[in-house]
Design a protein around this motif. Structure first.
Motif, PDB file in Angstrom:
ATOM      1  N   MET A   1      41.040  45.437  29.036  1.00  0.00           N
ATOM      2  CA  MET A   1      42.284  44.719  28.762  1.00  0.00           C
ATOM      3  C   MET A   1      43.234  45.628  27.973  1.00  0.00           C
ATOM      4  SD  MET A   1      42.838  41.299  26.463  1.00  0.00           S
ATOM      5  CE  MET A   1      41.385  40.556  27.195  1.00  0.00           C
ATOM      6  N   ARG A   2      44.459  45.730  28.459  1.00  0.00           N
ATOM      7  CA  ARG A   2      45.437  46.590  27.801  1.00  0.00           C
ATOM      8  C   ARG A   2      46.186  45.833  26.704  1.00  0.00           C
ATOM      9  NH1 ARG A   2      48.329  49.620  32.979  1.00  0.00           N
ATOM     10  NH2 ARG A   2      46.437  50.663  33.785  1.00  0.00           N
ATOM     11  N   VAL A   3      46.326  46.480  25.554  1.00  0.00           N
ATOM     12  CA  VAL A   3      47.088  45.915  24.445  1.00  0.00           C
ATOM     13  C   VAL A   3      48.282  46.819  24.193  1.00  0.00           C
ATOM     14  CG1 VAL A   3      47.077  45.259  22.016  1.00  0.00           C
ATOM     15  CG2 VAL A   3      45.031  44.900  23.417  1.00  0.00           C
ATOM     16  N   GLY A   4      49.484  46.272  24.340  1.00  0.00           N
ATOM     17  CA  GLY A   4      50.693  47.055  24.151  1.00  0.00           C
ATOM     18  C   GLY A   4      51.508  46.582  22.958  1.00  0.00           C
ATOM     19  N   LEU A   5      52.348  47.466  22.473  1.00  0.00           N
ATOM     20  CA  LEU A   5      53.228  47.149  21.341  1.00  0.00           C
ATOM     21  C   LEU A   5      54.671  47.331  21.788  1.00  0.00           C
ATOM     22  CD1 LEU A   5      51.426  48.980  18.383  1.00  0.00           C
ATOM     23  CD2 LEU A   5      51.291  46.561  18.977  1.00  0.00           C
ATOM     24  N   HIS A   6      55.457  46.280  21.697  1.00  0.00           N
ATOM     25  CA  HIS A   6      56.891  46.367  21.970  1.00  0.00           C
ATOM     26  C   HIS A   6      57.553  47.099  20.806  1.00  0.00           C
ATOM     27  CE1 HIS A   6      61.066  44.791  22.487  1.00  0.00           C
ATOM     28  NE2 HIS A   6      60.742  44.872  23.768  1.00  0.00           N
ATOM     29  N   TRP A   7      58.673  47.771  21.091  1.00  0.00           N
ATOM     30  CA  TRP A   7      59.338  48.531  20.034  1.00  0.00           C
ATOM     31  C   TRP A   7      59.742  47.656  18.855  1.00  0.00           C
ATOM     32  CZ3 TRP A   7      64.099  46.965  18.477  1.00  0.00           C
ATOM     33  CH2 TRP A   7      64.849  46.181  19.370  1.00  0.00           C
ATOM     34  N   SER A   8      59.946  46.353  19.108  1.00  0.00           N
ATOM     35  CA  SER A   8      60.379  45.455  18.037  1.00  0.00           C
ATOM     36  C   SER A   8      59.277  45.189  17.018  1.00  0.00           C
ATOM     37  CB  SER A   8      60.863  44.126  18.633  1.00  0.00           C
ATOM     38  OG  SER A   8      59.851  43.510  19.404  1.00  0.00           O
ATOM     39  N   VAL A   9      58.021  45.591  17.337  1.00  0.00           N
ATOM     40  CA  VAL A   9      56.939  45.447  16.363  1.00  0.00           C
ATOM     41  C   VAL A   9      57.268  46.245  15.106  1.00  0.00           C
ATOM     42  CG1 VAL A   9      54.533  46.082  15.894  1.00  0.00           C
ATOM     43  CG2 VAL A   9      55.134  44.905  18.008  1.00  0.00           C
ATOM     44  N   LEU A  10      57.896  47.406  15.286  1.00  0.00           N
ATOM     45  CA  LEU A  10      58.298  48.214  14.134  1.00  0.00           C
ATOM     46  C   LEU A  10      59.255  47.430  13.244  1.00  0.00           C
ATOM     47  CD1 LEU A  10      58.354  50.904  12.611  1.00  0.00           C
ATOM     48  CD2 LEU A  10      60.200  51.652  14.125  1.00  0.00           C
ATOM     49  N   ALA A  11      60.137  46.656  13.865  1.00  0.00           N
ATOM     50  CA  ALA A  11      61.102  45.857  13.103  1.00  0.00           C
ATOM     51  C   ALA A  11      60.394  44.803  12.255  1.00  0.00           C
ATOM     52  CB  ALA A  11      62.104  45.194  14.051  1.00  0.00           C
ATOM     53  N   ILE A  12      59.390  44.126  12.814  1.00  0.00           N
ATOM     54  CA  ILE A  12      58.709  43.081  12.050  1.00  0.00           C
ATOM     55  C   ILE A  12      57.890  43.694  10.936  1.00  0.00           C
ATOM     56  CG2 ILE A  12      56.628  42.917  13.463  1.00  0.00           C
ATOM     57  CD1 ILE A  12      58.537  40.027  11.813  1.00  0.00           C
ATOM     58  N   VAL A  13      57.291  44.873  11.165  1.00  0.00           N
ATOM     59  CA  VAL A  13      56.546  45.548  10.099  1.00  0.00           C
ATOM     60  C   VAL A  13      57.476  45.892   8.947  1.00  0.00           C
ATOM     61  CG1 VAL A  13      55.290  47.653   9.494  1.00  0.00           C
ATOM     62  CG2 VAL A  13      54.734  46.445  11.593  1.00  0.00           C
ATOM     63  N   VAL A  14      58.652  46.423   9.286  1.00  0.00           N
ATOM     64  CA  VAL A  14      59.622  46.787   8.248  1.00  0.00           C
ATOM     65  C   VAL A  14      60.121  45.551   7.507  1.00  0.00           C
ATOM     66  CG1 VAL A  14      61.917  47.764   7.838  1.00  0.00           C
ATOM     67  CG2 VAL A  14      60.330  48.904   9.408  1.00  0.00           C
ATOM     68  N   LEU A  15      60.439  44.476   8.244  1.00  0.00           N
ATOM     69  CA  LEU A  15      60.963  43.265   7.621  1.00  0.00           C
ATOM     70  C   LEU A  15      59.931  42.607   6.706  1.00  0.00           C
ATOM     71  CD1 LEU A  15      62.944  41.673  10.588  1.00  0.00           C
ATOM     72  CD2 LEU A  15      63.898  42.571   8.463  1.00  0.00           C
ATOM     73  N   VAL A  16      58.682  42.520   7.168  1.00  0.00           N
ATOM     74  CA  VAL A  16      57.641  41.909   6.336  1.00  0.00           C
ATOM     75  C   VAL A  16      57.390  42.768   5.111  1.00  0.00           C
ATOM     76  CG1 VAL A  16      55.189  41.346   6.223  1.00  0.00           C
ATOM     77  CG2 VAL A  16      56.528  40.667   8.211  1.00  0.00           C
ATOM     78  N   ALA A  17      57.277  44.086   5.320  1.00  0.00           N
ATOM     79  CA  ALA A  17      57.047  44.984   4.186  1.00  0.00           C
ATOM     80  C   ALA A  17      58.202  44.919   3.187  1.00  0.00           C
ATOM     81  CB  ALA A  17      56.856  46.416   4.682  1.00  0.00           C
ATOM     82  N   LEU A  18      59.436  44.852   3.705  1.00  0.00           N
ATOM     83  CA  LEU A  18      60.612  44.768   2.838  1.00  0.00           C
ATOM     84  C   LEU A  18      60.618  43.470   2.035  1.00  0.00           C
ATOM     85  CD1 LEU A  18      63.401  45.895   1.986  1.00  0.00           C
ATOM     86  CD2 LEU A  18      64.378  44.683   3.945  1.00  0.00           C
ATOM     87  N   THR A  19      60.321  42.364   2.714  1.00  0.00           N
ATOM     88  CA  THR A  19      60.300  41.064   2.039  1.00  0.00           C
ATOM     89  C   THR A  19      59.269  41.032   0.917  1.00  0.00           C
ATOM     90  OG1 THR A  19      60.982  39.964   4.080  1.00  0.00           O
ATOM     91  CG2 THR A  19      59.977  38.591   2.382  1.00  0.00           C
ATOM     92  N   LEU A  20      58.113  41.601   1.179  1.00  0.00           N
ATOM     93  CA  LEU A  20      57.046  41.589   0.176  1.00  0.00           C
ATOM     94  C   LEU A  20      57.308  42.618  -0.928  1.00  0.00           C
ATOM     95  CD1 LEU A  20      53.926  41.294   2.524  1.00  0.00           C
ATOM     96  CD2 LEU A  20      54.970  39.484   1.155  1.00  0.00           C
ATOM     97  N   ALA A  21      57.682  43.849  -0.541  1.00  0.00           N
ATOM     98  CA  ALA A  21      57.830  44.926  -1.519  1.00  0.00           C
ATOM     99  C   ALA A  21      59.041  44.753  -2.418  1.00  0.00           C
ATOM    100  CB  ALA A  21      57.917  46.267  -0.790  1.00  0.00           C
ATOM    101  N   ARG A  22      60.099  44.132  -1.909  1.00  0.00           N
ATOM    102  CA  ARG A  22      61.322  43.971  -2.712  1.00  0.00           C
ATOM    103  C   ARG A  22      61.497  42.556  -3.236  1.00  0.00           C
ATOM    104  NH1 ARG A  22      65.158  47.946  -1.762  1.00  0.00           N
ATOM    105  NH2 ARG A  22      66.261  46.912  -3.472  1.00  0.00           N
TER     106      ARG A  22
END
Length: 379
Positions: A1-22
């Motif tokens: 089974m193939r698991v792919g990552l859409h480019w927008s995954v980077l956006a959610i990682v940044v947004l979640v990290a930003l929300t938590l870190a700041r």
């Protein structure tokens, strides 16, 4: 089974990290360095993505157990999608496939809650406990939100299964669930923008974004349900081009171009067969154009064709709607129709589009009903 990552995954990682870190981490546990906040924020965002993957894997595993082939999983900004080749055969299978997602998210919430409590007992730094508590909370939110009875959420699938079981009409059930999804999407969109305008809280943009996603996805499901209704009972043999012109795998590209009557038959895709007529691949004009002119006399078709393993295939009696997902995801947008391993036809998306046009016209015009009646009779 193939698991792919859409480019927008980077956006959610940044947004979640930003929300938590700041935001959450410094507010709950002040005094740490920015590197600590950002490092833990990024790790927490990645673990969150893993929990999303577990949610989608649960759908895929249950789908396989119910006889549905799974093409792969793609994670993107607002969650994930398990790409299934086919549909549930009955309301019970639909319920099991849909219901397992929120259950897994709820289980993940319980797991992270237990880890947070355990870490606090062990006197682990409070910032780590805070990260576990956030992961527990977000998974509970995902479980509850996905349980809302509106497609394309899992709760919408559950609603569709219930309506399907109650009425026996799969298409009508799908339309009802999708319309519920559109209603929820418009509510979240307007509520989000209203929150921004009235309170000035930019957090309302998240609600608006999710609402927009729900509207788009639910509208797509409405179209799919309407398409399913038009194609109900239609078999692949009714839309395929029978006995297509073929090319030998051992022929050179130059020989193919000089002997195959492209102009007469208007073919842009040709099945490739071995010496005994067994289909082995597909040749397209695009693949021919990749071969330099000076090399065509020495290049065999087998060397540039799309191999059969990468080509969608179908059986003559298979339902067109079951083939459609495979056809849309295939690179060449063609399917070879095989009967006990023998090539009997070829199907393109355009063939299905023409069939839908004819069937829609037959449905709308009162006197012309034979096409629709024949379609049901062949099912």
């Amino acid at each position: 089974m193939r698991v792919g990552l859409h480019w927008s995954v980077l956006a959610i990682v940044v947004l979640v990290a930003l929300t938590l870190a700041r935001g959450r981490f410094p507010s709950a546990h002040a005094g740490e360095s920015a590197w600590v906040y950002w490092g833990l924020g990024i790790v927490t965002a990645i673990v969150f993505l893993v929990s999303l993957l577990a949610h989608e894997l649960a759908h895929a595993v249950v789908a396989r157990r119910n006889g549905i082939e799974v093409e792969g999983i793609t994670l993107w900004m607002l969650g994930g999608v398990a790409r299934l080749r086919g549909e549930a055969k009955d309301p019970g299978a639909e319920l099991r496939i849909a219901g397992v997602g929120p259950l897994v998210s709820a289980a993940a919430g319980v797991l992270f809650t237990g880890v947070a409590v355990w870490l606090e007992i062990l006197a682990v730094p409070g910032l780590v406990v805070e990260a576990m508590a956030w992961l527990a909370a977000i998974n509970f939110v995902l479980a509850v939100f996905n349980a809302v009875p509106a497609a394309p959420l899992d709760g919408g699938r559950v609603l569709r299964a219930f309506l399907w079981w109650r009425s026996g009409d799969r298409v009508r059930a799908a339309l009802s669930a999708a319309n519920a999804g559109r209603a929820l999407g418009w509510f979240m969109l307007f509520a989000g923008f209203a929150s921004v305008l009235v309170t000035g809280d930019l957090g309302g943009l998240w609600s608006a974004l999710i609402g927009w996603f729900l509207i788009a996805a639910a509208t797509a499901e409405v179209r799919e349900a309407q398409l399913r209704g038009a194609l109900a009972g239609l078999a692949v043999r009714q839309v395929m081009t029978p006995d297509p012109v073929t090319v030998a795998a051992t022929d050179t590209v130059e020989h193919l171009l000089s002997t195959t009557p492209f102009g007469r038959y208007r073919h842009s895709t040709l099945p490739v067969v071995s010496h005994d007529g067994t289909p082995v691949g597909l040749m397209t004009v695009a693949r021919i154009n990749r071969v330099p002119v000076e090399a065509r006399c020495a290049t065999a078709v087998a060397g540039v064709m799309c191999p059969l393993t990468d080509v969608a295939t179908a059986e003559p009696g298979e339902a067109v709607m079951d083939l459609l997902p495979r056809l849309e995801s295939s690179a060449e947008r063609r399917a070879l129709v095989l009967d006990d391993g023998h090539l009997v036809g070829i199907v393109a998306l355009s063939d299905i589009t023409r069939a839908v046009s004819w069937l829609t016209t037959a449905t709308r015009s009162g006197p012309v009903t034979t096409a629709k009646q024949g379609r049901h009779g062949d099912g």
